[in-house]
Design a protein around this motif. Structure first.
Motif, PDB file in Angstrom:
ATOM      1  N   ILE A  32       0.824  -1.210   0.000  1.00 45.65           N
ATOM      2  CA  ILE A  32       0.000   0.000   0.000  1.00 45.65           C
ATOM      3  C   ILE A  32       0.862   1.266   0.000  1.00 45.65           C
ATOM      4  CG2 ILE A  32      -1.649   1.374   1.351  1.00 45.65           C
ATOM      5  CD1 ILE A  32      -2.917  -1.014  -0.025  1.00 45.65           C
ATOM      6  N   SER A  33       1.885   1.322   0.845  1.00 41.50           N
ATOM      7  CA  SER A  33       2.723   2.523   0.922  1.00 41.50           C
ATOM      8  C   SER A  33       3.496   2.733  -0.374  1.00 41.50           C
ATOM      9  CB  SER A  33       3.684   2.434   2.106  1.00 41.50           C
ATOM     10  OG  SER A  33       4.554   1.325   1.966  1.00 41.50           O
ATOM     11  N   GLU A  38       4.151   5.860  -5.408  1.00 42.96           N
ATOM     12  CA  GLU A  38       4.195   5.879  -6.863  1.00 42.96           C
ATOM     13  C   GLU A  38       3.173   6.844  -7.466  1.00 42.96           C
ATOM     14  OE1 GLU A  38       5.946   4.346  -9.348  1.00 42.96           O
ATOM     15  OE2 GLU A  38       7.376   3.462  -7.934  1.00 42.96           O
ATOM     16  N   LEU A  39       1.986   6.882  -6.862  1.00 40.36           N
ATOM     17  CA  LEU A  39       0.883   7.639  -7.452  1.00 40.36           C
ATOM     18  C   LEU A  39       0.608   8.964  -6.758  1.00 40.36           C
ATOM     19  CD1 LEU A  39      -1.630   4.719  -8.119  1.00 40.36           C
ATOM     20  CD2 LEU A  39      -0.033   5.782  -9.720  1.00 40.36           C
ATOM     21  N   GLY A  40       1.259   9.204  -5.622  1.00 42.70           N
ATOM     22  CA  GLY A  40       1.019  10.444  -4.891  1.00 42.70           C
ATOM     23  C   GLY A  40      -0.362  10.505  -4.268  1.00 42.70           C
ATOM     24  N   THR A  45      -6.571   6.172   1.001  1.00 40.53           N
ATOM     25  CA  THR A  45      -7.306   6.136  -0.267  1.00 40.53           C
ATOM     26  C   THR A  45      -6.907   4.898  -1.070  1.00 40.53           C
ATOM     27  OG1 THR A  45      -7.427   8.552  -0.357  1.00 40.53           O
ATOM     28  CG2 THR A  45      -7.731   7.363  -2.434  1.00 40.53           C
ATOM     29  N   VAL A  46      -5.602   4.652  -1.138  1.00 37.16           N
ATOM     30  CA  VAL A  46      -5.106   3.483  -1.852  1.00 37.16           C
ATOM     31  C   VAL A  46      -5.671   2.206  -1.249  1.00 37.16           C
ATOM     32  CG1 VAL A  46      -3.049   2.133  -2.399  1.00 37.16           C
ATOM     33  CG2 VAL A  46      -2.990   4.624  -2.617  1.00 37.16           C
ATOM     34  N   HIS A  47      -5.683   2.133   0.077  1.00 37.70           N
ATOM     35  CA  HIS A  47      -6.164   0.928   0.753  1.00 37.70           C
ATOM     36  C   HIS A  47      -7.623   0.653   0.422  1.00 37.70           C
ATOM     37  CE1 HIS A  47      -7.545  -1.679   4.075  1.00 37.70           C
ATOM     38  NE2 HIS A  47      -6.321  -2.166   3.980  1.00 37.70           N
ATOM     39  N   HIS A  66       2.056  -9.785   2.058  1.00 37.79           N
ATOM     40  CA  HIS A  66       0.853  -8.946   2.071  1.00 37.79           C
ATOM     41  C   HIS A  66       0.812  -7.884   0.978  1.00 37.79           C
ATOM     42  CE1 HIS A  66      -0.091 -10.946   5.804  1.00 37.79           C
ATOM     43  NE2 HIS A  66       1.052 -10.530   6.327  1.00 37.79           N
ATOM     44  N   LYS A  67       1.703  -8.008  -0.005  1.00 35.02           N
ATOM     45  CA  LYS A  67       1.686  -7.064  -1.116  1.00 35.02           C
ATOM     46  C   LYS A  67       0.646  -7.490  -2.147  1.00 35.02           C
ATOM     47  CE  LYS A  67       6.428  -5.371  -0.641  1.00 35.02           C
ATOM     48  NZ  LYS A  67       7.695  -5.053  -1.354  1.00 35.02           N
ATOM     49  N   TYR A  68       0.375  -6.580  -3.080  1.00 34.67           N
ATOM     50  CA  TYR A  68      -0.707  -6.787  -4.039  1.00 34.67           C
ATOM     51  C   TYR A  68      -0.173  -6.902  -5.468  1.00 34.67           C
ATOM     52  CZ  TYR A  68      -3.631  -5.356  -0.127  1.00 34.67           C
ATOM     53  OH  TYR A  68      -4.240  -5.275   1.092  1.00 34.67           O
TER      54      TYR A  68
END
Length: 259
Positions: A32-33, A38-40, A45-47, A66-68
């Protein structure tokens, strides 16, 4: 997508979701971080967006770190688009060339989840006929067409597809388990082709090569199926191999692939 020019018709949440899918496509696997950086975008919000994409089946989460990463759902949609745009029609001259030069069965297939699905074929002139009709879904791990497409997928995606697969032994040569399959796939990648040595049907070899799309992904696979008793001579089998590789490369070029 993140840098796309905005207009009043944009829906921000959809734009952000597509940006996440694209950044995962670029990097393969992110937390998530990392996506946030990467996207600012704010991590919260990303989560929320990633959780939604995961729930819809477009994103997978690695159980260990736990990465996506993107799931195969988009790949399957892409395959359907390719078929709708006439991959079969584009492939036919190349399949006809293989058929004319070998007098053996020629097959065209794409991935369908954890299966390979035959989308077109030209029957053999041989007395040996095998029930591999158009639309038939087959296991990937024991077919030349399936293994050549698996070989160019990330190992994490192959594991995700097949980690719960029972690996049915169709013949004494069928790949028995996932780890053995990974050994086969490494060799196939190095060679650039796959020979199914009686792994699904006794007495039948299948020589397969990848068909590449313009963006460097494997869209499909071409194969020639040959009876073992006619091709016990390695030199004859390798002549078929070279022909399949050459034809698949030329077909890939017509689809915009630049090697």
């Amino acid at each position: 997508m993140a840098g796309a020019k905005k207009n009043s018709g944009y829906v921000q949440s959809i734009e952000r979701a597509m940006s996440i899918i694209e950044v995962l496509d670029e990097h393969g696997e992110l937390g998530i971080s990392e996506i946030s950086d990467e996207l600012g975008l704010e991590p919260s919000t990303v989560h929320r967006i990633v959780s939604t994409l995961k729930g819809l089946g477009y994103v997978n989460q690695n159980r260990e770190n736990h990465k996506y990463s993107n799931s195969f759902k988009l790949f399957e949609i892409g395959n359907n688009v390719v078929k709708a745009l006439g991959l079969k029609k584009q492939a036919m001259p190349f399949m006809r060339e293989l058929s004319d030069k070998t007098n053996e069965a020629v097959n065209l297939a794409v991935m369908d989840g954890k299966y390979v699905i035959y989308i077109d074929k030209i029957e053999s002139q041989s007395t040996i006929r095998v029930d591999l009709s158009v639309g038939k879904r087959m296991p990937t791990y024991c077919t030349g067409l399936g293994k050549i497409m698996l070989a160019y997928m990330p190992e994490t995606k192959v594991r995700e597809l097949l980690e719960d697969e029972p690996f049915v032994r169709f013949t004494k040569n069928t790949v028995p388990d996932l780890e053995t399959l990974f050994q086969h796939l490494a060799r196939i990648r190095k060679q650039g082709y796959c020979i199914d040595n009686e792994e699904y049907i006794e007495g039948l070899f299948c020589v397969a090569a990848p068909v590449w799309g313009h963006s460097g992904e494997v869209l499909a696979a071409l194969s020639v199926a040959v009876p073992k008793f006619l091709y016990a001579d390695t030199e004859r089998l390798f002549a078929i191999r070279d022909l399949v590789i050459d034809v698949a490369k030329r077909f890939s070029t017509t689809l915009g692939y630049k090697s």
